[in-house]
Design an enzyme around this catalytic site. Sequence first.
Site, PDB file in Angstrom:
ATOM      1  CB  SER A 179     -23.503   5.351  48.068  1.00 40.27           C
ATOM      2  OG  SER A 179     -24.874   5.535  48.046  1.00 40.27           O
TER       3      SER A 179
ATOM      4  CG  ASP B  79     -26.691  -2.428  47.693  1.00 35.09           C
ATOM      5  OD1 ASP B  79     -27.910  -1.523  47.657  1.00 35.09           O
ATOM      6  OD2 ASP B  79     -25.701  -2.341  48.069  1.00 35.09           O
TER       7      ASP B  79
ATOM      8  CG  HIS C 263     -26.285   1.476  46.854  1.00 34.34           C
ATOM      9  ND1 HIS C 263     -26.240   0.838  48.052  1.00 34.34           N
ATOM     10  CD2 HIS C 263     -25.785   2.610  47.094  1.00 34.34           C
ATOM     11  CE1 HIS C 263     -25.636   1.713  48.955  1.00 34.34           C
ATOM     12  NE2 HIS C 263     -25.587   2.894  48.376  1.00 34.34           N
TER      13      HIS C 263
END
Length: 370
Positions: A41, A330, A333
Amino acid sequence: MEEITRRTISSYFFFFLFLAGKTTGKFSHDNVTALFIFGDSFLDAGNNNYINTTTLDQANFPPYGQTFFGSPTGRFSDGRLISDFIAEYANLPLIPPFLEPRNSQKKLYGVNFASAGAGALVETFQGSVISLRTQLDHYKKVEKLWRRNFGKEESKKRISRAVYLISIGTNDYSSHFLTNQSLSISMSQHVDIVIGNLTTFLHEIYKIGGRKFGFLNVPDLGCFPALRILNSKNDSCLRDASRLAKMHNKALSNLLFKMHRQVKGFKFSLFDMNKSLRLRMQHPSKFGFKEGEEACCGIGKWRGVFSCGGKRIVKKYKLCENPNDYIFWDSLHLTQNTYNQFAKLIWNGGHLSDSLVVGPYNVNKLFQIP
């Protein structure tokens, strides 16, 4: 789930047309150094938008993407990722996801194969993500098309000239804590298997012709809000998660220097994302941040509950006013501002003993090598 969709097959057709157009003089890409992106990610530009998975591994809903794109793209951030900034510095367009059916012409400049949640192990979040092994299969399909349309020799030159940016390992370690599953083997054995899979991957890319690699090491996982809230004893970072990251990074560095010595033409740059993140968390104001521990988007202590966007298991979330003030976007991340700072280090970093970029090259120099 990891099979190519019908839309992707269509994109192959258009990709073929654009490649074929080169022979008619429609496009000129003779001096392009392509960028191929693999991993998780931290680099996924939206591949998970096109697979059958859950919202735990997707970011195609607001407020993701709000800072730069104005709408969600599938990137796990409020804006751009490290790979987006690297492409900009290399005078390339944004590198599109492999599974995206549009932007076929841009795929001449490189392809992003990364998948949020992916690991070096096939077992990591298996069935919900595109594993590193499958990412390699996707790359081989692109390489085959290049051979067919550029010709064998020209394709070989382009493949060897390309830069390969990789971020992998984070999910292989964090997944056990996030799913409350204990390791069935020792920590060192687990790290050895992850590094072994990565070694196989690198040798496969090298065998095809890849020579220039840029790596992000694994950040200090135990200090991420989502893992930190799992520490019921106190407010400190989750020790075992941070320990695994440290062990992985030592093994990764050893692997890369070994390959540089023993594998002809193997060139690399290694960014110490772990140290760079810790420095910012410990001294946020020094780097222009106002908050070093709490996430911009989420809920609970440190906003460590992975609820950003209200599309996941927990629906409630809070959103900060200015993501640029935060290191974490978040609970798992980082913000565009953080990624931007990291990208500048990766691009321009030297190789002094105290540098955050380790290896004979920085990524800028990798792009300059013929």
